[in-house]
Design a protein around this motif. Structure first.
Motif, mmCIF file in Angstrom:
data_model
loop_
_atom_site.group_PDB
_atom_site.id
_atom_site.type_symbol
_atom_site.label_atom_id
_atom_site.label_comp_id
_atom_site.label_asym_id
_atom_site.label_seq_id
_atom_site.Cartn_x
_atom_site.Cartn_y
_atom_site.Cartn_z
ATOM 1 N N CYS A 1 39.563 30.988 33.065
ATOM 2 C CA CYS A 1 38.474 31.887 32.657
ATOM 3 C C CYS A 1 37.401 31.942 33.716
ATOM 4 C CB CYS A 1 37.884 31.480 31.310
ATOM 5 S SG CYS A 1 36.615 30.192 31.418
ATOM 6 N N SER A 2 36.615 32.989 33.614
ATOM 7 C CA SER A 2 35.450 33.183 34.466
ATOM 8 C C SER A 2 34.552 34.192 33.750
ATOM 9 C CB SER A 2 35.920 33.694 35.827
ATOM 10 O OG SER A 2 34.830 34.128 36.585
ATOM 11 N N ASN B 1 37.201 39.507 38.085
ATOM 12 C CA ASN B 1 37.404 38.344 38.959
ATOM 13 C C ASN B 1 38.444 37.385 38.373
ATOM 14 O OD1 ASN B 1 35.451 39.386 40.583
ATOM 15 N ND2 ASN B 1 33.859 37.923 40.024
ATOM 16 N N ALA B 2 38.393 37.210 37.055
ATOM 17 C CA ALA B 2 39.356 36.309 36.400
ATOM 18 C C ALA B 2 40.769 36.866 36.556
ATOM 19 C CB ALA B 2 39.001 36.135 34.928
ATOM 20 N N ALA B 3 40.905 38.180 36.318
ATOM 21 C CA ALA B 3 42.225 38.811 36.415
ATOM 22 C C ALA B 3 42.738 38.765 37.856
ATOM 23 C CB ALA B 3 42.139 40.259 35.933
ATOM 24 N N GLU B 4 41.842 38.969 38.812
ATOM 25 C CA GLU B 4 42.228 38.970 40.230
ATOM 26 C C GLU B 4 42.705 37.562 40.659
ATOM 27 O OE1 GLU B 4 42.794 41.252 42.251
ATOM 28 O OE2 GLU B 4 42.994 40.043 44.079
ATOM 29 N N ALA B 5 41.987 36.547 40.181
ATOM 30 C CA ALA B 5 42.388 35.159 40.505
ATOM 31 C C ALA B 5 43.781 34.886 39.940
ATOM 32 C CB ALA B 5 41.364 34.178 39.929
ATOM 33 N N ALA B 6 44.011 35.317 38.709
ATOM 34 C CA ALA B 6 45.322 35.094 38.082
ATOM 35 C C ALA B 6 46.416 35.841 38.843
ATOM 36 C CB ALA B 6 45.271 35.529 36.619
#
Ligand code: NAD
Length: 263
Positions: free
Chosen positions: A37-38, A43-48
């Motif tokens: 999570c973020s 940003n959270a989706a991009e990290a995943a």
């Protein structure tokens, strides 16, 4: 060594960048299913997406501010609904602002407690029932070397993280009979995006270059360099693993020798 993390379901809080992101990446490399999570959905989706592209493991990014009760609850509920179980919980959040004991308002302490203690306590309370169900679990809190050696000018980290460490030790004893371990990883200077931003800010205040500021930090460390986020993540992943089954209630500093005390 097989860490035994394949198909384990891992929650990593505050993980769109920095140590949290590196931890999510390393857990995915070990074959865990990672839910991070973020505060920012994109940003959270991009990290995943990056983690999935690099490792091929399942990685899901969900928007949640860990200082918000409802959002944290919904984050964990969504993980449980999608994955059916939760085995590992890595607690994390941004760092508190710098300040001194003499010049910090009570309200600032309250906010820091919310950010760096209650956020972890809340995540543990929400994930523990899932771990208890399978009589297996790992909780790892990302704290700081400030719990072993208070850092000048960082009274909020010094005070609040010590409190969290006392809580974690207490919880570790209470859930040990259920096959659940609770540990803390205390990073020293680590070259994350935040640390780079701090170096830039310090550079503007002092007129020294960013590189000089980072070199000054490195000079305080026996290894004469800052950690890479992956080096902190490696310790967290080990504590999350099957192989760390008899380690509980400890604070493992990962600091290149920065803390001078024996224990
Ligand atoms: P960072 O700023 O690079 O990353 C922090 C991550 O947390 C980001 O993804 C950010 O979006 C997310 N985040 C922040 N607040 C959040 C919130 N309320 N809810 C959800 N997500 C949130 O930081 P970092 O350097 O990776 O540090 C991580 C933690 O480790 C911090 O608590 C920091 O104080 C601590 N720490 C860092 C160092 C270091 O040198 N980098 C040293 C000791 C301790």
């Amino acid at each position: 060594m097989d860490l035994g993390l394949r198909d384990r379901v891992a929650v990593v809080a505050a993980a769109s960048r920095g140590i949290g992101f590196a931890t999510a990446m390393e857990l995915a490399r070990e074959g865990a299913r990672v839910f991070l999570c973020s505060r920012n959905a994109e940003n959270a989706a991009e990290a995943a997406r990056k983690i999935n592209a690099e490792t091929g493991a399942e990685a899901v990014g969900i928007r949640a501010d860990v200082t918000d009760e409802r959002e944290t609850h919904d984050f964990i509920a969504e993980v449980a609904a999608r994955a059916g179980r939760i085995d590992v919980c890595v607690t994390n959040a941004g760092g508190p602002p710098a300040s001194t004991a003499l010049h910090t308002e009570l309200e600032t302490y309250r906010r820091a407690f919310e950010l760096n203690a209650l956020s972890a306590i809340r995540l543990a309370r929400l994930t523990l029932p899932h771990m208890r169900q399978h009589r297996w679990g790992r909780i790892i809190n990302i704290t700081s070397v400030s719990v072993k050696q208070p850092i000048e000018g960082l009274v909020l980290s010094n005070a609040v993280r010590a409190g969290l460490t006392g809580w974690a030790k207490t919880l570790a004893s209470e859930v040990a009979p259920d096959g659940i371990t609770v540990n803390n990883v205390a990073p020293g200077y680590t070259l994350t995006e935040r640390q780079t931003e701090l170096a830039e800010a310090r550079s503007q205040q002092t007129g020294k270059s960013k590189e000089e500021i980072i070199a000054q930090w490195a000079a305080q460390v026996p290894m004469r360099r800052l950690a890479r986020p992956e080096e902190i993540a490696a310790a967290i992943v080990f504590l999350a693993s099957e192989r760390a089954s008899y380690i509980t209630g400890v604070t493992l500093q990962v600091d290149g020798g920065y803390v001078r005390s024996i224990f």
